[in-house]
Design a protein around this motif. Structure first.
Motif, PDB file in Angstrom:
ATOM      1  N   ASP A 420       1.622 -63.612  29.161  1.00  0.00           N
ATOM      2  CA  ASP A 420       2.849 -63.271  29.868  1.00  0.00           C
ATOM      3  C   ASP A 420       3.862 -62.768  28.855  1.00  0.00           C
ATOM      4  O   ASP A 420       4.359 -63.521  28.012  1.00  0.00           O
ATOM      5  N   ALA A 421       4.198 -61.478  28.942  1.00  0.00           N
ATOM      6  CA  ALA A 421       5.082 -60.879  27.935  1.00  0.00           C
ATOM      7  C   ALA A 421       6.446 -61.567  27.879  1.00  0.00           C
ATOM      8  O   ALA A 421       6.978 -61.787  26.797  1.00  0.00           O
ATOM      9  N   LEU A 422       7.014 -61.914  29.021  1.00  0.00           N
ATOM     10  CA  LEU A 422       8.368 -62.499  29.014  1.00  0.00           C
ATOM     11  C   LEU A 422       8.344 -63.915  28.440  1.00  0.00           C
ATOM     12  O   LEU A 422       9.211 -64.283  27.646  1.00  0.00           O
ATOM     13  N   SER A 423       7.358 -64.695  28.833  1.00  0.00           N
ATOM     14  CA  SER A 423       7.232 -66.041  28.303  1.00  0.00           C
ATOM     15  C   SER A 423       6.950 -65.990  26.791  1.00  0.00           C
ATOM     16  O   SER A 423       7.563 -66.718  26.004  1.00  0.00           O
ATOM     17  N   ASP A 424       6.052 -65.096  26.390  1.00  0.00           N
ATOM     18  CA  ASP A 424       5.724 -64.958  24.962  1.00  0.00           C
ATOM     19  C   ASP A 424       6.945 -64.504  24.153  1.00  0.00           C
ATOM     20  O   ASP A 424       7.147 -64.909  23.012  1.00  0.00           O
ATOM     21  N   LEU A 425       7.739 -63.649  24.798  1.00  0.00           N
ATOM     22  CA  LEU A 425       8.959 -63.142  24.148  1.00  0.00           C
ATOM     23  C   LEU A 425       9.924 -64.292  23.849  1.00  0.00           C
ATOM     24  O   LEU A 425      10.462 -64.413  22.742  1.00  0.00           O
ATOM     25  N   LEU A 426      10.122 -65.156  24.826  1.00  0.00           N
ATOM     26  CA  LEU A 426      11.008 -66.309  24.607  1.00  0.00           C
ATOM     27  C   LEU A 426      10.418 -67.226  23.539  1.00  0.00           C
ATOM     28  O   LEU A 426      11.135 -67.760  22.697  1.00  0.00           O
ATOM     29  N   MET A 427       9.095 -67.380  23.580  1.00  0.00           N
ATOM     30  CA  MET A 427       8.434 -68.237  22.586  1.00  0.00           C
ATOM     31  C   MET A 427       8.681 -67.701  21.170  1.00  0.00           C
ATOM     32  O   MET A 427       9.061 -68.451  20.269  1.00  0.00           O
ATOM     33  N   VAL A 428       8.483 -66.411  20.985  1.00  0.00           N
ATOM     34  CA  VAL A 428       8.681 -65.826  19.647  1.00  0.00           C
ATOM     35  C   VAL A 428      10.139 -65.981  19.219  1.00  0.00           C
ATOM     36  O   VAL A 428      10.425 -66.378  18.077  1.00  0.00           O
ATOM     37  N   GLU A 429      11.065 -65.720  20.122  1.00  0.00           N
ATOM     38  CA  GLU A 429      12.486 -65.832  19.767  1.00  0.00           C
ATOM     39  C   GLU A 429      12.839 -67.266  19.375  1.00  0.00           C
ATOM     40  O   GLU A 429      13.588 -67.479  18.417  1.00  0.00           O
ATOM     41  N   VAL A 430      12.308 -68.221  20.100  1.00  0.00           N
ATOM     42  CA  VAL A 430      12.566 -69.628  19.763  1.00  0.00           C
ATOM     43  C   VAL A 430      12.015 -69.952  18.368  1.00  0.00           C
ATOM     44  O   VAL A 430      12.690 -70.554  17.532  1.00  0.00           O
ATOM     45  N   ILE A 431      10.792 -69.520  18.114  1.00  0.00           N
ATOM     46  CA  ILE A 431      10.177 -69.855  16.824  1.00  0.00           C
ATOM     47  C   ILE A 431      10.936 -69.198  15.670  1.00  0.00           C
ATOM     48  O   ILE A 431      11.250 -69.837  14.662  1.00  0.00           O
ATOM     49  N   LEU A 432      11.261 -67.909  15.831  1.00  0.00           N
ATOM     50  CA  LEU A 432      11.985 -67.217  14.760  1.00  0.00           C
ATOM     51  C   LEU A 432      13.320 -67.913  14.509  1.00  0.00           C
ATOM     52  O   LEU A 432      13.736 -68.098  13.357  1.00  0.00           O
ATOM     53  N   ALA A 433      13.990 -68.310  15.607  1.00  0.00           N
ATOM     54  CA  ALA A 433      15.285 -68.972  15.451  1.00  0.00           C
ATOM     55  C   ALA A 433      15.131 -70.302  14.722  1.00  0.00           C
ATOM     56  O   ALA A 433      15.902 -70.620  13.808  1.00  0.00           O
ATOM     57  N   HIS A 434      14.104 -71.065  15.100  1.00  0.00           N
ATOM     58  CA  HIS A 434      13.914 -72.366  14.451  1.00  0.00           C
ATOM     59  C   HIS A 434      13.530 -72.228  12.985  1.00  0.00           C
ATOM     60  O   HIS A 434      13.858 -73.064  12.165  1.00  0.00           O
ATOM     61  N   LYS A 435      12.814 -71.156  12.676  1.00  0.00           N
ATOM     62  CA  LYS A 435      12.396 -70.962  11.289  1.00  0.00           C
ATOM     63  C   LYS A 435      13.450 -70.194  10.492  1.00  0.00           C
ATOM     64  O   LYS A 435      13.268 -69.978   9.302  1.00  0.00           O
ATOM     65  N   HIS A 436      14.489 -69.726  11.148  1.00  0.00           N
ATOM     66  CA  HIS A 436      15.494 -68.841  10.534  1.00  0.00           C
ATOM     67  C   HIS A 436      14.823 -67.627   9.923  1.00  0.00           C
ATOM     68  O   HIS A 436      15.103 -67.249   8.792  1.00  0.00           O
ATOM     69  N   TRP A 437      13.930 -67.040  10.673  1.00  0.00           N
ATOM     70  CA  TRP A 437      13.190 -65.888  10.173  1.00  0.00           C
ATOM     71  C   TRP A 437      13.639 -64.597  10.844  1.00  0.00           C
ATOM     72  O   TRP A 437      13.915 -64.572  12.046  1.00  0.00           O
ATOM     73  N   GLY A 438      13.664 -63.545  10.066  1.00  0.00           N
ATOM     74  CA  GLY A 438      13.764 -62.197  10.612  1.00  0.00           C
ATOM     75  C   GLY A 438      12.361 -61.628  10.683  1.00  0.00           C
ATOM     76  O   GLY A 438      11.385 -62.309  10.342  1.00  0.00           O
ATOM     77  N   PRO A 439      12.234 -60.344  11.081  1.00  0.00           N
ATOM     78  CA  PRO A 439      10.895 -59.757  11.203  1.00  0.00           C
ATOM     79  C   PRO A 439      10.134 -59.714   9.876  1.00  0.00           C
ATOM     80  O   PRO A 439       8.917 -59.863   9.842  1.00  0.00           O
ATOM     81  N   LYS A 440      10.892 -59.558   8.792  1.00  0.00           N
ATOM     82  CA  LYS A 440      10.248 -59.436   7.480  1.00  0.00           C
ATOM     83  C   LYS A 440       9.551 -60.738   7.066  1.00  0.00           C
ATOM     84  O   LYS A 440       8.405 -60.723   6.618  1.00  0.00           O
ATOM     85  N   GLU A 441      10.250 -61.850   7.260  1.00  0.00           N
ATOM     86  CA  GLU A 441       9.675 -63.137   6.873  1.00  0.00           C
ATOM     87  C   GLU A 441       8.425 -63.406   7.707  1.00  0.00           C
ATOM     88  O   GLU A 441       7.414 -63.908   7.203  1.00  0.00           O
TER      89      GLU A 441
END
Ligand code: 16G
Ligand code: ZN
Length: 530
Positions: A420-441
């Motif tokens: 599910d693209a929308l669910s996966d999208l929220l998942m990725v955003e949550v993980i990046l936020a928790h890891k303090h990561w941008g696309p490069k990291e």
């Protein structure tokens, strides 16, 4: 007898004599103007399937995903939101090919007899469709069949494919999985996202851009974003023109970005800003960005899988809970991703043949099964056993309690019925936020091996038979030996050839240490196959 009714109703949806239809990996899919008789027949199958399963609700989704606007398609959804059971794909094919209305009624009865289906019991069906212009007329063909056999149905209008899967599961679990309508979906996912961000004081690193392929993902993402609120979900939505049907999937969408390896022209972003693309029915997601030198960088399904697996693995460790986590990929997964999962994350990897149903099935073997195709279709499955363990564990420290809480909410963030693209999208955003990561990291986790995919026209693709999850050919006889000899000459070389399940062609995939070598290897393997 429903037979007269079936014959009469079917006469308005005649099958052309020269057509042969097949329920393939993604259901029936073809030029929309050929689909009318197929839709009618799918209606009969859906009703029978429901009756066979004690009147459980069956889903029918009218979509052709990333195909051109002139195409359309249809697929059936089983009660727990999974794809249709394979044996029924065959029944669907048989019914769709009955030559006349009378023959159709006879095949319908034959199937009912063979499977001991009581056709007088109630049948329940829910329906969704994407934004294609052909949708409403095809819906009519479907409901004509449902009316002919007296099935009950609910039309959910324009929804994403994963939303329909979600609705089916909600209905059949009597609301346990969520509320069975589109808004229930936004509430479930949106609430989980809010809790994982706000409650933990976590923020998205920056705003990001999402290309919705000018399809059904656009209105859905607008609604989801509105429900969550722009304070914690900053998204720039592009390619959301669903009122211009010719723009669907044109120069945009996940498939465009993956095959063209460039930004969709409408995504005008600065270097280092993360972007994402959905496909035409919002079940595929890929991320990408232009690096500080302006070079395009893809963050595909493999990168999403590794991100999810490492995050869940970390939470499980911090929550001190023993979960057997595994990743499922196909032969198209980049070799670097497989190495990273095995060696760095220390998790097992299973390789299956292409097609979501194979990956989904394999993922069920783990407590937590993360499955993604490189093209961006995938999700995370939590087994009942894992959910119970996570719900029941009593934490012994504040740190453990915190991780456990996150893990519990994380389960709700993920649509476990299907990619599910929308669910996966929220998942990725949550993980990046928790890891303090941008696309490069994120990208830095591992470096993809250069790779090349080539489409080869052959006289008869059915002569190509594979084994070992499509990684090796057993027929035609000498071809694999030649490929093996060739691959040995390349550093980090790997290549395979398989018949496409959706097009009349053979696909060759090759990877090697350098771009030049990957391209050369792909070209030479293509020559062997052609
Ligand atoms: C279908 C599959 C997709 C797979 C693709 C491969 C589903 C829902 N869809 O679109 O997962 O990647 O086929 O196409 O299973 P190919 O056989 O032409 O390479
Ligand atoms: Zn799709």
């Amino acid at each position: 007898m429903p037979h007269e009714k079936i014959i009469e109703a079917s006469s308005k949806h005649p099958k052309p004599a020269d057509r042969k239809f097949t329920y393939g990996t993604a259901g029936f899919r073809m030029k929309a103007d050929l689909l009318d008789p197929v839709m009618f027949r799918v209606g009969l199958v859906a009703a029978l399937r429901s009756q066979k399963l004690n009147s459980a609700t069956i889903g029918v989704m009218i979509t052709a995903s990333h195909n051109v606007p002139a195409d359309n398609g249809v697929k059936l959804v089983d009660p727990m939101g999974e794809m249709l059971e394979p044996a029924w794909e065959v029944y669907s094919t048989t019914l769709s090919n009955a030559a006349t209305d009378e023959e159709l009624a006879a095949e319908y009865q034959k199937l009912a007899d063979q499977l001991k289906i009581d056709t007088t019991r109630s049948a329940k069906v829910v329906i969704g469709r994407d934004t294609r212009e052909s949708g409403p007329a095809l819906l009519k063909a479907l409901t004509d069949a449902l009316d002919a056999v007296g099935a009950e149905y609910e039309d959910h209008g324009i929804v994403t494919t994963p939303q329909l899967h979600y609705i089916v599961r909600c209905i059949n679990t009597h609301g346990l999985y969520g509320n069975p309508h589109e808004n229930g979906y936004y509430e479930k996912l949106g609430d989980a996202y809010k809790q994982l961000m706000k409650a933990h004081g976590v923020k998205q690193p920056t705003k990001f851009t999402v290309d919705c392929a000018n399809g059904v993902g656009a209105p859905a993402l607008h609604k989801l974003a509105e429900y969550i609120g722009s304070d914690i979900f900053q998204v720039e939505i592009v390619n959301d023109q669903i009122n211009e049907p010719s723009k669907l999937n044109f120069q945009c969408g996940a498939d465009f970005v993956k095959t063209q390896q460039r930004l969709p022209p409408a995504s005008k972003v600065e270097n280092m800003v993360r972007c994402a693309s959905l496909d035409g029915d919002a079940d595929r997601l890929i991320y990408y960005y232009n690096d500080d030198k302006g070079n395009f960088r893809l963050l595909d399904g493999d990168k999403i899988a590794t991100l999810a697996a490492s995050f869940i693995g970390g939470l499980a460790k911090d929550a001190n809970i023993d979960l057997n986590i595994g990743v499922v990929q196909t032969a198209y997964a980049n070799g670097s991703s497989t190495d990273y999962i095995k060696k760095i994350l220390g998790l097992p990897v299973i390789c299956t043949p292409t097609g979501v149903k194979h990956l989904h099935h394999a993922a069920l073997a783990f407590d937590v099964g993360v499955y993604f195709e490189a093209n961006g279709h995938g999700t995370v499955l939590f087994s009942n056993n894992a959910i119970e363990k996570i719900q029941e564990l009593e934490p012994e420290s504040p740190g453990q309690a915190e991780s456990l809480k996150k893990l519990r909410i994380f389960i709700d963030l993920i649509n476990q019925t299907v990619g599910d693209a929308l669910s996966d999208l929220l998942m990725v955003e949550v993980i990046l936020a928790h890891k303090h990561w941008g696309p490069k990291e994120w990208d830095n986790n591992y470096t993809d091996l250069p790779n090349r995919l080539v489409r080869v026209e052959v006289t008869d693709r059915t002569v190509f038979k594979t084994t070992d999850a499509e990684r090796r050919l057993i027929e035609p006889a000498t071809v694999q030996k030649k490929i093996d000899e060739l691959v040995l000459k390349y550093s980090k070389g790997r290549a395979f050839a398989r018949a496409s399940g959706t097009e009349d062609a053979v696909r060759v995939y090759a990877e090697a240490a350098t771009r030049g070598e990957a391209e050369e290897l792909a070209r030479l393997v293509a020559e062997i196959v052609a």
